[in-house]
Design a protein around this motif. Sequence first.
Motif, short mmCIF file in Angstrom:
data_model
loop_
_atom_site.label_atom_id
_atom_site.label_comp_id
_atom_site.label_asym_id
_atom_site.label_seq_id
_atom_site.Cartn_x
_atom_site.Cartn_y
_atom_site.Cartn_z
N PHE A 1 0.28 2.03 21.18
CA PHE A 1 0.27 3.50 21.29
C PHE A 1 0.01 4.14 19.93
N ALA A 2 0.68 3.65 18.90
CA ALA A 2 0.57 4.26 17.57
C ALA A 2 -0.85 4.15 17.03
N ALA A 3 -1.47 2.98 17.19
CA ALA A 3 -2.81 2.77 16.64
C ALA A 3 -3.90 3.34 17.54
N GLY A 4 -3.52 3.71 18.77
CA GLY A 4 -4.51 4.23 19.70
C GLY A 4 -4.37 5.71 19.97
N PRO A 5 -3.75 6.08 21.12
CA PRO A 5 -3.67 7.50 21.48
C PRO A 5 -2.99 8.37 20.43
N TYR A 6 -1.95 7.86 19.78
CA TYR A 6 -1.22 8.67 18.80
C TYR A 6 -2.07 8.93 17.56
N ALA A 7 -2.70 7.87 17.03
CA ALA A 7 -3.55 8.05 15.85
C ALA A 7 -4.71 8.99 16.16
N THR A 8 -5.29 8.85 17.33
CA THR A 8 -6.40 9.73 17.72
C THR A 8 -5.95 11.18 17.76
N ALA A 9 -4.77 11.41 18.32
CA ALA A 9 -4.25 12.78 18.43
C ALA A 9 -4.00 13.39 17.06
N LEU A 10 -3.39 12.62 16.17
CA LEU A 10 -3.10 13.16 14.84
C LEU A 10 -4.37 13.47 14.07
N LEU A 11 -5.36 12.62 14.21
CA LEU A 11 -6.61 12.84 13.46
C LEU A 11 -7.39 14.04 13.99
N LYS A 12 -7.12 14.45 15.21
CA LYS A 12 -7.78 15.65 15.75
C LYS A 12 -7.18 16.93 15.19
N GLY A 13 -5.95 16.82 14.68
CA GLY A 13 -5.33 17.99 14.08
C GLY A 13 -5.22 19.16 15.05
N ASN A 14 -5.62 20.35 14.61
CA ASN A 14 -5.53 21.55 15.45
C ASN A 14 -6.54 21.57 16.58
N THR B 1 4.12 12.49 2.60
CA THR B 1 3.62 13.73 2.01
C THR B 1 2.83 14.51 3.06
N PRO B 2 2.87 15.84 3.01
CA PRO B 2 2.14 16.65 3.98
C PRO B 2 0.66 16.29 4.02
N GLY B 3 0.14 16.12 5.22
CA GLY B 3 -1.27 15.80 5.39
C GLY B 3 -1.56 14.33 5.52
N ASN B 4 -0.60 13.46 5.20
CA ASN B 4 -0.82 12.03 5.35
C ASN B 4 -0.41 11.61 6.75
N GLU B 5 -1.38 11.34 7.60
CA GLU B 5 -1.07 10.97 8.98
C GLU B 5 -0.67 9.51 9.12
N ASP C 1 0.86 -1.19 0.00
CA ASP C 1 0.00 0.00 0.00
C ASP C 1 0.89 1.24 0.00
N PHE C 2 1.07 1.83 -1.18
CA PHE C 2 2.03 2.91 -1.34
C PHE C 2 1.53 4.23 -0.77
N ALA C 3 0.24 4.45 -0.80
CA ALA C 3 -0.30 5.71 -0.32
C ALA C 3 -0.20 5.81 1.20
N ALA C 4 -0.43 4.70 1.88
CA ALA C 4 -0.43 4.73 3.35
C ALA C 4 0.92 5.17 3.90
N GLY C 5 2.00 4.80 3.20
CA GLY C 5 3.33 5.13 3.69
C GLY C 5 3.97 6.31 3.01
N ALA C 6 3.21 7.08 2.26
CA ALA C 6 3.78 8.21 1.52
C ALA C 6 4.12 9.36 2.47
N ARG D 1 5.03 15.12 14.56
CA ARG D 1 5.12 14.39 13.29
C ARG D 1 6.57 14.45 12.80
N VAL D 2 7.27 13.32 12.92
CA VAL D 2 8.67 13.26 12.53
C VAL D 2 8.82 12.31 11.37
N LEU D 3 9.21 12.84 10.22
CA LEU D 3 9.45 11.97 9.07
C LEU D 3 10.74 11.17 9.28
N PRO D 4 10.83 10.01 8.66
CA PRO D 4 12.00 9.14 8.89
C PRO D 4 13.33 9.83 8.64
#
Length: 508
Positions: A289-302, A248-252, A241-246, A333-336
Amino acid sequence: MKFRSLLLACAIAALPQIAYAQDADKADKKVEKPEAAADIPAPTVSVSKHSGRFGGQTISYKAIAGETYLKDKDGKPLASIYSTSYIKEGKVDPNRPVIFLYNGGPGSGSLWLHMGAFGPKRVAIPSDARDDGAPPYPIVDNPESLLDVGDLVFIDPVGTGFSRALGKKDPKDYWGVTKDAKSIAEFIRLWLAEHGRWNAPKFIGGESYGTTRSAALLNELEGTYNDVSVNGVILISTILDFAAGADTPGNEMTHILNVPSMAATAWYHNKVANRTATVEEFVAQARTFAAGPYATALLKGNALGAEERASVRAELSRFTGLSETFLDRADLRVLPGRFYKELLRDRGLTVGRLDSRYTGVDYDSAGEEPDNDPSFYGIDGAYAAAMNSYARETLGFKTSHDYISIGGVRGWDWKLESAGRDQEVYMNVAPYIGKGLRENSGLRIFVGQGYYDFATPFFAAEYSLSRTGMPKDGRIQFHYYESGHMMYVREDDLRKLSADVRQFIRAR
């Protein structure tokens, strides 16, 4: 050199997370002119006989290093596919499997799996994440080869290894997800017919982009009326799945899927505060953590509140080994590329992308991203030397062409044939795996992932193979290794990988 160019060469064309098996920045960029039709010679083939001990058995086998021509309907040669086949001597056992293997890139020859993991000979390089140094490199017997459980065919797609377009044929006609899969499917059909193995058990397998190829190839082999049914698919360092790991800005999703790999790397380099858990235990916590609290936080955005932000920031720091100050400035959000540089900045070191156990020293330790990937330049010289020496001298393949290890293709076509407009922006071949499993009850999937691999993170592989349409009947099995993208460079993991794949093949 900006590290972003390395990501472009080693990860994707246009999207940094599409996995390249190795670094195309160090590629041989020579483009050979195609031969005129009248100048096309007969295929070059070298056959030799050998014996070795594999999986505890002594096996006598013949090695066929040679070219197979892909032709048009009128019999005109269009392209040459170089392959190395290892076939057990004696009467053919109808139950003996044939295992077709290739690497990734796109644009990589099969030398990595051939000379590193499953061929009867391998190049021995340091197992502890040190660089390979200078030649001569030891080419040694490989008791971990799979020749005890099946015949092996290592394939170099057009534009890689010694494979090339012929006459006036444009090699770009083979450079695309579907185009490439069609050419390899054609090669496999030709090989089965030539060697009388149409009814043999069949396994296909690849590494990195080779896993993408495997999914597309499965569709080409089983998705027509002239089916070549497959018993198993071996996915090593998976990217589907290439899009999931892209990146790019905005891809959480890319941030979510990279956290467990960051946690493993921080654990390995002693950047974890209380290092009492094993790496398996620590990455399990990081997944939650990544699939739970972290994902929830990122999806809330601002809309993320200050208290929740502080809690997530503290946990993210615990797992990644990065300071809360740095994470706050990066907006969690830290890119590799930034992680490779920041994790060991206090030591003046960067960590590798293909294998984050490796470390390197950059020209400027204050930079934003690494100069290069120490886990690729730490191994590439040995593999290139070993493959050329072995093919030309031991196997006796005579050619004036260069062996293209990586980077021999340009302008890859990422669109899936007849997939519709959406696939131009969301390239995902995982549904091919799901379809294959639903329509072939005998098909099984092997997934091998290294904890320290950022090119194809293990959590991303788990994500792509757990979506809707994937049967939940246990036919997808995951195996993990304490190394990176090419897990077989670590000898303990070479032995484990070989044993795991051997068991997978025997259990058909």
